[in-house]
Design an enzyme around this catalytic site. Structure first.
Site, PDB file in Angstrom:
ATOM      1  N   CYS A 117      -5.227  -9.724   2.531  1.00 24.50           N
ATOM      2  CA  CYS A 117      -6.368  -8.876   2.922  1.00 24.50           C
ATOM      3  C   CYS A 117      -7.625  -9.637   3.325  1.00 24.50           C
ATOM      4  O   CYS A 117      -8.091  -9.504   4.452  1.00 24.50           O
ATOM      5  CB  CYS A 117      -6.699  -7.918   1.799  1.00 24.50           C
ATOM      6  SG  CYS A 117      -5.472  -6.630   1.636  1.00 24.50           S
ATOM      7  N   VAL A 125       0.833  -1.201   0.000  1.00 24.05           N
ATOM      8  CA  VAL A 125       0.000   0.000   0.000  1.00 24.05           C
ATOM      9  C   VAL A 125       0.871   1.257   0.000  1.00 24.05           C
ATOM     10  O   VAL A 125       0.684   2.170  -0.808  1.00 24.05           O
ATOM     11  CB  VAL A 125      -0.959  -0.026   1.217  1.00 24.05           C
ATOM     12  CG1 VAL A 125      -1.705   1.286   1.341  1.00 24.05           C
ATOM     13  CG2 VAL A 125      -1.946  -1.177   1.083  1.00 24.05           C
ATOM     14  N   ASN A 184     -14.308  -5.422   1.773  1.00 22.31           N
ATOM     15  CA  ASN A 184     -13.519  -6.657   1.635  1.00 22.31           C
ATOM     16  C   ASN A 184     -14.311  -7.883   2.077  1.00 22.31           C
ATOM     17  O   ASN A 184     -14.219  -8.948   1.460  1.00 22.31           O
ATOM     18  CB  ASN A 184     -12.219  -6.554   2.433  1.00 22.31           C
ATOM     19  CG  ASN A 184     -11.115  -5.910   1.606  1.00 22.31           C
ATOM     20  OD1 ASN A 184     -11.319  -5.621   0.430  1.00 22.31           O
ATOM     21  ND2 ASN A 184      -9.973  -5.688   2.198  1.00 22.31           N
ATOM     22  N   LEU A 243      -6.830  -1.093  -3.318  1.00 24.32           N
ATOM     23  CA  LEU A 243      -6.065  -1.634  -4.444  1.00 24.32           C
ATOM     24  C   LEU A 243      -5.815  -3.133  -4.318  1.00 24.32           C
ATOM     25  O   LEU A 243      -5.732  -3.674  -3.214  1.00 24.32           O
ATOM     26  CB  LEU A 243      -4.743  -0.878  -4.629  1.00 24.32           C
ATOM     27  CG  LEU A 243      -3.762  -0.742  -3.478  1.00 24.32           C
ATOM     28  CD1 LEU A 243      -2.876  -1.962  -3.395  1.00 24.32           C
ATOM     29  CD2 LEU A 243      -2.920   0.509  -3.695  1.00 24.32           C
ATOM     30  N   PHE A 279     -15.939 -11.099  -9.090  1.00 22.83           N
ATOM     31  CA  PHE A 279     -15.679 -11.855  -7.853  1.00 22.83           C
ATOM     32  C   PHE A 279     -16.645 -13.020  -7.669  1.00 22.83           C
ATOM     33  O   PHE A 279     -17.060 -13.339  -6.570  1.00 22.83           O
ATOM     34  CB  PHE A 279     -15.640 -10.921  -6.622  1.00 22.83           C
ATOM     35  CG  PHE A 279     -14.289 -10.267  -6.509  1.00 22.83           C
ATOM     36  CD1 PHE A 279     -13.911  -9.288  -7.415  1.00 22.83           C
ATOM     37  CD2 PHE A 279     -13.371 -10.684  -5.562  1.00 22.83           C
ATOM     38  CE1 PHE A 279     -12.640  -8.735  -7.380  1.00 22.83           C
ATOM     39  CE2 PHE A 279     -12.102 -10.126  -5.517  1.00 22.83           C
ATOM     40  CZ  PHE A 279     -11.739  -9.144  -6.430  1.00 22.83           C
ATOM     41  N   GLU A 329      -7.836   1.887   1.629  1.00 19.81           N
ATOM     42  CA  GLU A 329      -7.249   1.542   0.347  1.00 19.81           C
ATOM     43  C   GLU A 329      -7.978   0.345  -0.252  1.00 19.81           C
ATOM     44  O   GLU A 329      -8.268  -0.613   0.444  1.00 19.81           O
ATOM     45  CB  GLU A 329      -5.771   1.175   0.588  1.00 19.81           C
ATOM     46  CG  GLU A 329      -4.994   0.974  -0.668  1.00 19.81           C
ATOM     47  CD  GLU A 329      -5.194   2.126  -1.634  1.00 19.81           C
ATOM     48  OE1 GLU A 329      -4.681   3.211  -1.364  1.00 19.81           O
ATOM     49  OE2 GLU A 329      -5.869   1.927  -2.657  1.00 19.81           O
ATOM     50  N   GLY A 352      -7.180 -16.210  -0.785  1.00 20.25           N
ATOM     51  CA  GLY A 352      -6.026 -16.102   0.111  1.00 20.25           C
ATOM     52  C   GLY A 352      -5.547 -14.675   0.072  1.00 20.25           C
ATOM     53  O   GLY A 352      -6.321 -13.774  -0.218  1.00 20.25           O
TER      54      GLY A 352
END
Ligand code: UDX
Length: 428
Positions: A258, A11, A206, A151, A247, A149, A255
């Site tokens: 994150c 990051v 997430n 990314l 997704f 973040e 895995g």
């Protein structure tokens, strides 16, 4: 703007390089002197497409130092981008963030905006502020902002430069607007909200993506049993805008640094508040189960497993990275070794990292040396070069032509026609 970035992991380094590219003067700080010295020489601690060129191009605007004081005192805005690794119980370890906050308190020399990019539990913004306050000898004004973040490794620069949204968590409007200035060149939606909501947005995002993956893996497991094809199911269900097609790739599970960490941390946050997060717990359980499912598929294809030669293609937790943190490959390979298999493996980028963690594996130079004499080939990362491999050559090299395709990269009909035994995920 003069910007300090503390922490040169994924990051931090990507943020620093991209912000320099947007015209800012950047000082990147890290306590790891070796990392900093290497970066000064142009050697990167991570593999990330495009990063090396970006750093080269912005050489004049980006400095590296291991002296925290320098980074803090020479910057008006300081990004915190240090790691928050999971502790044994799944909670985020906040030691690094707290240490940076202490350092900011110690060295602060004027008004600063401190922007947290590390993923921290909800409420950490207030803790960062109080640590800074209690370490200040002379009182200076400062504001703490949360800016999560989003990314992805492997496409981090593209993701930074083309975000779906920028989230800025701060209740003072004028500070929010000042931070928004940094991201204006990105021409995207900028949302200014309160700090706790911003911190929660990261976990919610997430966790939702991880939920999509566990969900589609569960659907895949049902598809296998009823004779449906999960690829078609996911693609067509995903056409509904309320669902969305991204997704929804069924496979060996998620895995990386994150998803597993953030879902576990959110479970802990909820439990801490006496709330039992049933869905999040199931997301983690399903993900664990999916790794076992791969092992069971290998068993299904081979019958007995002890003493068999298994070839693993893909060790990185996903393609285009050398990162093996919480990669499915580690669990699966260790299980195979435990059960008495001989394991050969190859990954286009993650071999060096893999050698440090996986003992007792025979690491090969390419796909074909993995295939040689193997009795089952197991695909665990969907690298393009695996998709384009010469399957006829592989078949000739293998002792027993069998593939467990943990990422559904091959067409089952085509592979079976070539004479392989083949088991994929969620389709027969
Ligand atoms: C993720 C988030 O995408 C990003 O927004 C956040 O900032 C950090 O965490 P990353 O961990 O780099 O990024 O990888 P990502 O591409 O999201 O993949 C994570 C894992 O999910 C990988 O193991 C991948 O193989 C798996 N995955 C992803 C699936 O199994 N199926 C999918 O459909 C997508």
């Amino acid at each position: 703007m003069k910007i300090g970035v503390v922490g040169v992991g994924y990051v931090g380094l990507v943020t620093g390089a991209c912000l320099a590219d947007l015209g800012n003067d950047i000082i990147c700080v890290d306590i790891d002197k070796k990392k900093i010295n290497n970066l000064k020489k142009g050697m990167l601690p991570i593999f990330e497409p495009g990063l090396e060129e970006l750093l080269k191009r912005n050489k004049k605007r980006i400095k590296f130092t291991s002296i925290l004081r320098e980074g803090i005192q020479k910057s008006d805005i300081i990004f915190i981008a240090v790691g928050t690794p999971p502790k044994e119980n799944g909670e985020a370890d906040l030691t690094f963030v707290k240490n940076v906050a202490k350092g900011i308190g110690k060295y602060i020399n004027g008004y600063k905006i401190i922007i947290d990019k590390s993923t921290v539990p909800v409420g950490m913004g207030d803790i960062i502020a109080s640590i800074i306050n209690s370490n200040m000898k002379k009182k200076y004004q400062f504001d703490v902002v949360s800016c999560p973040e989003f990314l992805r490794e492997g496409s981090a620069i593209h993701d930074f430069m083309n975000p779906d949204r920028i989230v800025i968590g701060i209740s003072k409007k004028e500070v929010g607007n000042k931070v928004a200035e940094i991201f204006k060149p990105l021409n995207t939606k900028i949302i200014i909200t309160d700090i706790r909501s911003a911190e929660m947005i990261k976990y919610a995002s997430n966790s939702f993506l991880a939920t999509k993956i566990s969900f589609i893996n569960e659907i895949a497991n049902i598809c296998e049993r009823v004779g449906a094809n999960v690829k078609v199911v996911a693609e067509v269900a995903g056409l509904d805008k309320r669902i969305g097609g991204l997704f929804l790739e069924a496979g060996a599970g998620f895995g990386g640094s994150c998803f597993p960490k953030d879902v576990s941390a959110l479970i802990n946050i909820a439990k801490h508040e006496d709330y039992e997060p049933l869905i999040l717990k199931a997301v983690m359980e399903t993900n664990k189960l999916q790794r076992k499912n791969i092992f069971n598929k290998i068993k299904q294809i081979l019958g007995t497993i002890e003493g068999r030669q298994i070839g693993v293609l893909g060790i990185a937790f996903k393609p285009n990275t050398d990162d093996i943190r919480d990669a499915v490959s580690i669990d699966i390979i260790n299980l195979l070794l435990q059960k008495g298999c001989n394991v050969k493996a190859f990954d286009p980028a993650a071999m060096e990292n893999a050698k440090k963690v996986l003992k007792g594996v025979h690491f090969c130079k390419d796909i074909y040396s993995v295939a040689e004499d193997s009795e089952c080939l197991v695909i665990l990362t969907e690298w393009n070069e695996f998709k384009e491999a010469d399957l006829n050559k592989i078949k000739k090299l293998m002792k027993n032509p069998a593939i467990v395709d943990g990422r559904n990269i091959y067409d089952p009909k085509f592979v079976k026609k070539l004479g392989f035994k083949y088991i994929g995920i969620g389709r027969n």
